[in-house]
Design an enzyme around this catalytic site. Sequence first.
Site, PDB file in Angstrom:
ATOM      1  N   LYS A   1       0.851  -1.201   0.000  1.00  0.00           N
ATOM      2  CA  LYS A   1       0.000   0.000   0.000  1.00  0.00           C
ATOM      3  C   LYS A   1       0.886   1.251   0.000  1.00  0.00           C
ATOM      4  O   LYS A   1       1.954   1.235  -0.622  1.00  0.00           O
ATOM      5  CB  LYS A   1      -0.985  -0.044   1.180  1.00  0.00           C
ATOM      6  CG  LYS A   1      -1.758  -1.368   1.229  1.00  0.00           C
ATOM      7  CD  LYS A   1      -2.901  -1.362   2.176  1.00  0.00           C
ATOM      8  CE  LYS A   1      -3.579  -2.732   2.156  1.00  0.00           C
ATOM      9  NZ  LYS A   1      -4.769  -2.809   2.987  1.00  0.00           N
TER      10      LYS A   1
ATOM     11  N   HIS B   1      -8.974  -2.808  -5.759  1.00  0.00           N
ATOM     12  CA  HIS B   1      -8.870  -2.988  -4.307  1.00  0.00           C
ATOM     13  C   HIS B   1      -9.983  -2.201  -3.618  1.00  0.00           C
ATOM     14  O   HIS B   1     -10.351  -1.106  -4.061  1.00  0.00           O
ATOM     15  CB  HIS B   1      -7.490  -2.515  -3.824  1.00  0.00           C
ATOM     16  CG  HIS B   1      -7.231  -2.929  -2.413  1.00  0.00           C
ATOM     17  ND1 HIS B   1      -7.750  -2.261  -1.337  1.00  0.00           N
ATOM     18  CD2 HIS B   1      -6.519  -3.965  -1.904  1.00  0.00           C
ATOM     19  CE1 HIS B   1      -7.371  -2.861  -0.220  1.00  0.00           C
ATOM     20  NE2 HIS B   1      -6.618  -3.903  -0.537  1.00  0.00           N
TER      21      HIS B   1
ATOM     22  N   GLU C   1     -11.371 -10.742  -1.099  1.00  0.00           N
ATOM     23  CA  GLU C   1     -11.040  -9.934   0.076  1.00  0.00           C
ATOM     24  C   GLU C   1     -12.322  -9.351   0.651  1.00  0.00           C
ATOM     25  O   GLU C   1     -12.757  -8.261   0.219  1.00  0.00           O
ATOM     26  CB  GLU C   1     -10.119  -8.772  -0.307  1.00  0.00           C
ATOM     27  CG  GLU C   1      -8.724  -9.158  -0.659  1.00  0.00           C
ATOM     28  CD  GLU C   1      -7.723  -8.042  -0.324  1.00  0.00           C
ATOM     29  OE1 GLU C   1      -6.750  -8.324   0.354  1.00  0.00           O
ATOM     30  OE2 GLU C   1      -7.952  -6.894  -0.724  1.00  0.00           O
TER      31      GLU C   1
ATOM     32  N   SER D   1      -6.631  -9.589   6.743  1.00  0.00           N
ATOM     33  CA  SER D   1      -6.084  -9.952   8.067  1.00  0.00           C
ATOM     34  C   SER D   1      -5.313 -11.267   8.059  1.00  0.00           C
ATOM     35  O   SER D   1      -5.374 -12.036   9.022  1.00  0.00           O
ATOM     36  CB  SER D   1      -7.196  -9.992   9.116  1.00  0.00           C
ATOM     37  OG  SER D   1      -7.744  -8.710   9.295  1.00  0.00           O
TER      38      SER D   1
HETATM   39  P1  PGA Z   1      -4.425  -6.773   5.354  1.00  0.00           P
HETATM   40  O1  PGA Z   1      -4.650  -6.099   3.932  1.00  0.00           O
HETATM   41  O2  PGA Z   1      -3.633  -8.022   5.156  1.00  0.00           O
HETATM   42  O3  PGA Z   1      -3.687  -5.733   6.143  1.00  0.00           O
HETATM   43  O4  PGA Z   1      -5.788  -7.070   5.908  1.00  0.00           O
HETATM   44  C1  PGA Z   1      -4.974  -6.872   2.814  1.00  0.00           C
HETATM   45  C2  PGA Z   1      -5.303  -5.962   1.663  1.00  0.00           C
HETATM   46  O5  PGA Z   1      -5.909  -4.900   1.886  1.00  0.00           O
HETATM   47  O6  PGA Z   1      -4.939  -6.259   0.511  1.00  0.00           O
END
Ligand code: PGA
Length: 246
Positions: free
Chosen positions: A10, A95, A167, A212
């Site tokens: 990110k 995303h 996701e 997560s």
């Molecule tokens: P996270 O993010 O593993 O911190 O939950 C996953 C993502 O947003 O691609």
Amino acid sequence: MKKLLVANWKMNLSYRAGLALAQKYSLSRRLKRSACEVVICPDYLVLPETSRIFKRSSLKIGAQDCAASTRGAHTGEVSPSDLRAVGARYAIIGHSERREHLHENSAIIAAKIRAALSERLIPIICIGEKLIERENGETRKYLNWELRRLLSGLKLSRTEDLIIAYEPVWAISTAPQAKAVSAVEAESVHAHIKNQAARLLRKNIRVIYGGSVNTLNAAGFLAQPSIDGLLVGAASLKLADLEAMC
Ligand code: PGA
């Protein structure tokens, strides 16, 4: 086929911190010997240099997004063609953070998928229900609708490939009270997505889980037959955690 591990950094790291982490990743023996295919997705500025750093390693590079067309008057956008030229092989598209904060809708995401494919990038297409849809028992209904909107009419050639990242929006670590889906539930949703996508595309594709993921739950997901890998956000910022997951 190897399981896929996609690290989504990110915008969490400064330019210098991103390059320092890329260096550490490139020197990791455990990542080199990993049974997984590892794809690192740094931000646009860090991406070209990361690609040079990874030149002699098996680590691959993905972008976190791409423009919906290859060239033209699109201020602030980055062409999939140029991403490919500087070493990206994958692009995360759709995303939930972009859907929510930048109002990307299915039409924009569908156009980005096609633009990425036209430049030989492998789209990693994020889809996932919101908490309200889950609570209303509409997860599969939502996923079917979204898959139709994104994939209908898409014809993949023999060499073209795409990946779906399941996701659930409520499971992403930055969501309030986020927690990962259980591996058993995720397996059943992944099997469903695979069936739907195969019907629409007439081709089997990989489906990976995100939300997560951490060192405690990664093995449980990777042990499931329909889960082809993981999209990892927060936990991918620590080399030791990524090594443990691999
Ligand atoms: P996270 O993010 O593993 O911190 O939950 C996953 C993502 O947003 O691609």
